[in-house]
Write an enzyme that holds these catalytic residues in place. Structure first.
Site, PDB file in Angstrom:
ATOM      1  N   ASN A 177     -47.886  -2.306  36.286  1.00 26.28           N
ATOM      2  CA  ASN A 177     -46.821  -1.652  35.509  1.00 26.28           C
ATOM      3  C   ASN A 177     -45.417  -2.026  35.969  1.00 26.28           C
ATOM      4  OD1 ASN A 177     -45.598   0.859  33.996  1.00 26.28           O
ATOM      5  ND2 ASN A 177     -45.011   1.094  36.154  1.00 26.28           N
ATOM      6  N   TYR A 230     -37.595 -12.466  29.830  1.00 26.96           N
ATOM      7  CA  TYR A 230     -38.448 -11.258  29.724  1.00 26.96           C
ATOM      8  C   TYR A 230     -39.469 -11.447  28.594  1.00 26.96           C
ATOM      9  CZ  TYR A 230     -39.396  -6.147  29.446  1.00 26.96           C
ATOM     10  OH  TYR A 230     -39.975  -4.898  29.432  1.00 26.96           O
ATOM     11  N   ALA A 281     -40.677 -14.209  27.375  1.00 25.35           N
ATOM     12  CA  ALA A 281     -41.703 -15.183  27.777  1.00 25.35           C
ATOM     13  C   ALA A 281     -42.698 -14.554  28.742  1.00 25.35           C
ATOM     14  CB  ALA A 281     -41.036 -16.399  28.420  1.00 25.35           C
ATOM     15  N   LYS A 326     -43.493 -11.392  29.086  1.00 27.45           N
ATOM     16  CA  LYS A 326     -44.329 -10.382  28.441  1.00 27.45           C
ATOM     17  C   LYS A 326     -45.339 -11.013  27.469  1.00 27.45           C
ATOM     18  CE  LYS A 326     -42.712  -6.638  30.465  1.00 27.45           C
ATOM     19  NZ  LYS A 326     -43.554  -5.832  31.368  1.00 27.45           N
TER      20      LYS A 326
HETATM   21  P1  NAI Z   1     -38.666   2.094  35.297  1.00 30.61           P
HETATM   22  O1  NAI Z   1     -37.462   1.356  35.756  1.00 30.61           O
HETATM   23  O2  NAI Z   1     -38.542   3.563  35.105  1.00 30.61           O
HETATM   24  O3  NAI Z   1     -39.893   1.799  36.268  1.00 30.61           O
HETATM   25  C1  NAI Z   1     -40.181   0.511  36.725  1.00 30.61           C
HETATM   26  C2  NAI Z   1     -40.488   0.578  38.209  1.00 30.61           C
HETATM   27  O4  NAI Z   1     -40.856  -0.741  38.640  1.00 30.61           O
HETATM   28  C3  NAI Z   1     -39.264   1.006  39.045  1.00 30.61           C
HETATM   29  O5  NAI Z   1     -39.575   2.142  39.816  1.00 30.61           O
HETATM   30  C4  NAI Z   1     -38.975  -0.202  39.902  1.00 30.61           C
HETATM   31  O6  NAI Z   1     -38.528   0.088  41.201  1.00 30.61           O
HETATM   32  C5  NAI Z   1     -40.330  -0.900  39.932  1.00 30.61           C
HETATM   33  N1  NAI Z   1     -40.203  -2.307  40.310  1.00 30.61           N
HETATM   34  C6  NAI Z   1     -39.274  -3.203  39.880  1.00 30.61           C
HETATM   35  N2  NAI Z   1     -39.455  -4.370  40.523  1.00 30.61           N
HETATM   36  C7  NAI Z   1     -40.510  -4.203  41.359  1.00 30.61           C
HETATM   37  C8  NAI Z   1     -41.149  -5.039  42.307  1.00 30.61           C
HETATM   38  N3  NAI Z   1     -40.743  -6.298  42.537  1.00 30.61           N
HETATM   39  N4  NAI Z   1     -42.205  -4.543  42.997  1.00 30.61           N
HETATM   40  C9  NAI Z   1     -42.616  -3.275  42.790  1.00 30.61           C
HETATM   41  N5  NAI Z   1     -42.033  -2.428  41.928  1.00 30.61           N
HETATM   42  C10 NAI Z   1     -40.982  -2.895  41.225  1.00 30.61           C
HETATM   43  O7  NAI Z   1     -39.093   1.390  33.921  1.00 30.61           O
HETATM   44  P2  NAI Z   1     -40.366   1.533  32.986  1.00 30.61           P
HETATM   45  O8  NAI Z   1     -39.849   1.406  31.623  1.00 30.61           O
HETATM   46  O9  NAI Z   1     -41.198   2.700  33.337  1.00 30.61           O
HETATM   47  O10 NAI Z   1     -41.147   0.175  33.307  1.00 30.61           O
HETATM   48  C11 NAI Z   1     -42.546   0.099  33.419  1.00 30.61           C
HETATM   49  C12 NAI Z   1     -43.050  -1.131  32.668  1.00 30.61           C
HETATM   50  O11 NAI Z   1     -42.869  -0.927  31.273  1.00 30.61           O
HETATM   51  C13 NAI Z   1     -42.307  -2.422  32.994  1.00 30.61           C
HETATM   52  O12 NAI Z   1     -43.256  -3.461  33.137  1.00 30.61           O
HETATM   53  C14 NAI Z   1     -41.443  -2.660  31.780  1.00 30.61           C
HETATM   54  O13 NAI Z   1     -41.160  -4.020  31.597  1.00 30.61           O
HETATM   55  C15 NAI Z   1     -42.331  -2.097  30.700  1.00 30.61           C
HETATM   56  N6  NAI Z   1     -41.677  -1.748  29.450  1.00 30.61           N
HETATM   57  C16 NAI Z   1     -40.706  -0.799  29.369  1.00 30.61           C
HETATM   58  C17 NAI Z   1     -40.166  -0.435  28.147  1.00 30.61           C
HETATM   59  C18 NAI Z   1     -39.142   0.650  28.008  1.00 30.61           C
HETATM   60  O14 NAI Z   1     -38.587   0.818  26.898  1.00 30.61           O
HETATM   61  N7  NAI Z   1     -38.843   1.435  29.028  1.00 30.61           N
HETATM   62  C19 NAI Z   1     -40.611  -1.090  26.918  1.00 30.61           C
HETATM   63  C20 NAI Z   1     -41.645  -2.066  27.108  1.00 30.61           C
HETATM   64  C21 NAI Z   1     -42.150  -2.369  28.323  1.00 30.61           C
END
Ligand code: NAI
Length: 261
Positions: free
Chosen positions: A99, A165, A167, A169
């Site tokens: 995630n 991003y 690419a 995803k």
């Molecule tokens: P968020 O920012 O609330 O949570 C993402 C978490 O990933 C953060 O706590 C961050 O510290 C952690 N993270 C970032 N880089 C990291 C690394 N190198 N190693 C370990 N942890 C790391 O954001 P969200 O939205 O909950 O993100 C979760 C997933 O959902 C991500 O993969 C994001 O790309 C995806 N996503 C989010 C959308 C949205 O609208 N919020 C839409 C589509 C996908």
């Protein structure tokens, strides 16, 4: 007629490792899994933020348990180390939720583009393969092994200024399908969720007014989603009863990707 076969909808006692679980959808998933009686490894970059989520889960009095580990998904050695510790602590790993994520906007002629590309491909896509490789020996021991990759609606289309991003995803969907074909023979399911616009850390900096305009224009449900709404789909994919779902790519986007006008 054959007798109806009830399938289990319980993950009580199952062990899960979730990346990026200190915030947003990962945190919501950790809460939900623990509330269902699972043992959850809350992993993210910052130890104290992971500790805080574990404290929330413990305070909620859920039947499951939680442990916190600082883990950068860019770091292969750290992944191997944490996966080993989680497996030892919980007596195995049944569920991997890839995630963790971030969003770096860049267009091709920007000086920052090559770095944005490398970081996005490594952190958003290759990281999933590192986690899965490390967890494989434990998943092979599980009665209900489940992998869920969090992609995005950016894996199904593209928003301007976001090609690294996009690419990465799209790649998450590809690796989900490739691994579903490879691992299905061993009963290990690999599925993928494509969240649409969700209220999390990643979208926190988008002003509320812009969120409203975007959602009313693009999303049939006319609103951003909440992280819990994605977590419930993730739970559905890891149930023992989800035993014939493999290689699926599931949008959780309020209908955004099927709307033409
Ligand atoms: P968020 O920012 O609330 O949570 C993402 C978490 O990933 C953060 O706590 C961050 O510290 C952690 N993270 C970032 N880089 C990291 C690394 N190198 N190693 C370990 N942890 C790391 O954001 P969200 O939205 O909950 O993100 C979760 C997933 O959902 C991500 O993969 C994001 O790309 C995806 N996503 C989010 C959308 C949205 O609208 N919020 C839409 C589509 C996908």
């Amino acid at each position: 007629m054959e007798a109806y076969k009830p399938l289990s909808r319980s993950i009580a006692g199952h062990s899960a490792i979730i990346t990026g679980a200190a915030s947003g959808m990962g945190r919501a998933t950790a809460h939900l899994f623990a509330s269902e009686g699972a043992h959850v490894a809350v992993t993210d970059l910052n130890q104290s933020k992971c500790d805080a989520v574990v404290a929330e889960i413990t305070a909620a009095g859920y039947p499951g348990s939680a442990v916190a580990y600082a883990l950068d998904v860019m770091d292969e050695d750290a992944i191997k180390d944490v996966v080993t510790k989680v497996a030892q602590g919980f007596g195995g790993i049944d569920i991997v939720i890839n995630n963790a994520g971030f969003s770096i906007h860049a267009v091709i002629e920007d000086d920052a583009y090559p770095d944005a590309w490398r970081t996005s491909i490594d952190g958003l896509m290759s990281a999933h393969t590192r986690m899965i490789r490390a967890a494989m020996p434990h998943l092979r021991q599980s009665d209900h092994p489940r992998i869920v990759n969090i992609a995005s609606t950016e894996g199904l289309g593209a928003t301007p200024g976001n090609s690294p991003y996009v690419a990465a995803k799209h790649g998450v969907i590809g690796l989900t399908r490739g691994m579903a074909v490879d691992l299905g023979r061993d009963g290990i399911t690999v599925n993928c969720i494509c969240p649409g616009p969700i209220r999390t850390g990643i979208t926190a900096r988008i002003p509320e007014e812009h969120k409203t305009i975007f959602a009313k224009r693009r999303v049939p449900l006319r609103r951003y989603g909440d992280p819990e709404e994605v977590a419930h789909m993730t739970l559905s994919l890891v149930l023992p009863a989800a035993s014939y779902l493999n290689g699926a790519v599931i949008p959780v986007d309020g209908g955004m990707t099927i709307k033409n006008a």
